[in-house]
Design a protein around this motif. Structure first.
Motif, PDB file in Angstrom:
ATOM      1  N   ASN A   1       0.857  -1.186   0.000  1.00  0.00           N
ATOM      2  CA  ASN A   1       0.000   0.000   0.000  1.00  0.00           C
ATOM      3  C   ASN A   1       0.889   1.231   0.000  1.00  0.00           C
TER       4      ASN A   1
ATOM      5  N   ASN B   1       0.087   4.323   0.183  1.00  0.00           N
ATOM      6  CA  ASN B   1      -0.354   5.370   1.102  1.00  0.00           C
ATOM      7  C   ASN B   1       0.140   5.103   2.522  1.00  0.00           C
ATOM      8  N   SER B   2      -0.059   3.904   3.008  1.00  0.00           N
ATOM      9  CA  SER B   2       0.348   3.552   4.375  1.00  0.00           C
ATOM     10  C   SER B   2       1.757   2.998   4.438  1.00  0.00           C
TER      11      SER B   2
ATOM     12  N   ASN C   1       6.156  -2.583   8.073  1.00  0.00           N
ATOM     13  CA  ASN C   1       5.633  -1.222   8.059  1.00  0.00           C
ATOM     14  C   ASN C   1       6.781  -0.216   7.938  1.00  0.00           C
TER      15      ASN C   1
ATOM     16  N   LYS D   1       6.602   3.014   7.609  1.00  0.00           N
ATOM     17  CA  LYS D   1       6.359   4.259   8.334  1.00  0.00           C
ATOM     18  C   LYS D   1       6.697   4.146   9.814  1.00  0.00           C
TER      19      LYS D   1
END
Length: 218
Positions: A125, A127-128, A152, A154
């Motif tokens: 993804n 965006n995330s 992840n 981020k």
């Protein structure tokens, strides 16, 4: 819609480094693009991409984290993948055969010159910045394993990964036993399960390992 039937990459070198720098310990600022009124520019939201039969041959990949003192040098002998992009979601299925030239964790050599094969589906993804691993299969020497989880970007590279599998030639014990200890094992079966959870950019994740033996002959 952009569609590419065949892409080939041969004999390349890719290197990623994480250097000792206090800036890596600070929160990463989140970029928020200015929202614009919906006009004729909405065509960009309809962009789709489909790449079939992506092939990578004889590529060396080097990952070097100078903060955690970890390093991986991987020689990709052959990689094949399909990739699609739609609405900020990248989906790919891939399989590759490789040799781990070296894996160093906390300045200690863990693996060297080991056969490593992998097959999996990934959902990314944009965006995330969340990467999901689905229906993963891998082979390290004679050991065969199933895995799934997520990564992840981020959240300082937070990883949540689960692995389970078996090894009928006990090749996994080469990570723990001396050469003399390996010689004392004639044959047997090994079951294995492990998990890794935690941030990878600034620290080492928590790793739990469990295994057992069956029909072992010394």
């Amino acid at each position: 819609m952009y569609k590419n039937q065949k892409t080939n990459i041969e004999k390349a070198l890719s290197k990623i480094e994480v250097k000792q720098d206090t800036s890596y310990r600070k929160p990463i600022p989140q970029y928020k693009p200015e929202q614009k009124k919906q006009t004729s520019s909405v065509h960009s939201n309809n962009f789709n991409l489909n790449i079939e039969d992506l092939e990578v041959i004889d590529v060396e990949l080097k990952l070097d984290n100078q903060i955690t003192k970890n390093q991986l040098v991987l020689n990709l002998k052959n990689l094949q993948a399909d990739l699609s992009y739609e609405k900020n979601l990248v989906k790919t299925s891939l399989s590759f055969n490789s040799i781990i030239d070296s894996l160093i964790i906390n300045d200690d050599i863990v693996l060297t010159k080991n056969i490593f094969c992998l097959e999996s589906e990934l959902d990314v993804n944009l965006n995330s910045l969340l990467i999901k691993v689905v229906d993963g299969k891998c082979q390290l020497e004679s050991g065969k394993y199933l895995f799934n989880g997520f990564f992840n970007l981020k959240d300082s590279g937070y990883v949540d990964l689960n692995v389970r599998g078996s090894d009928e030639e006990l090749s996994l014990f080469s990570l723990f036993l001396s050469e003399e200890g390996i010689k004392n094992l004639e044959k047997g079966k090994l079951w294995f399960k492990a998990s890794a959870k935690g941030k990878t950019f600034t620290e080492f994740p928590l790793i739990k390992i469990g295994f057992g033996l069956k029909d072992v002959y010394l």
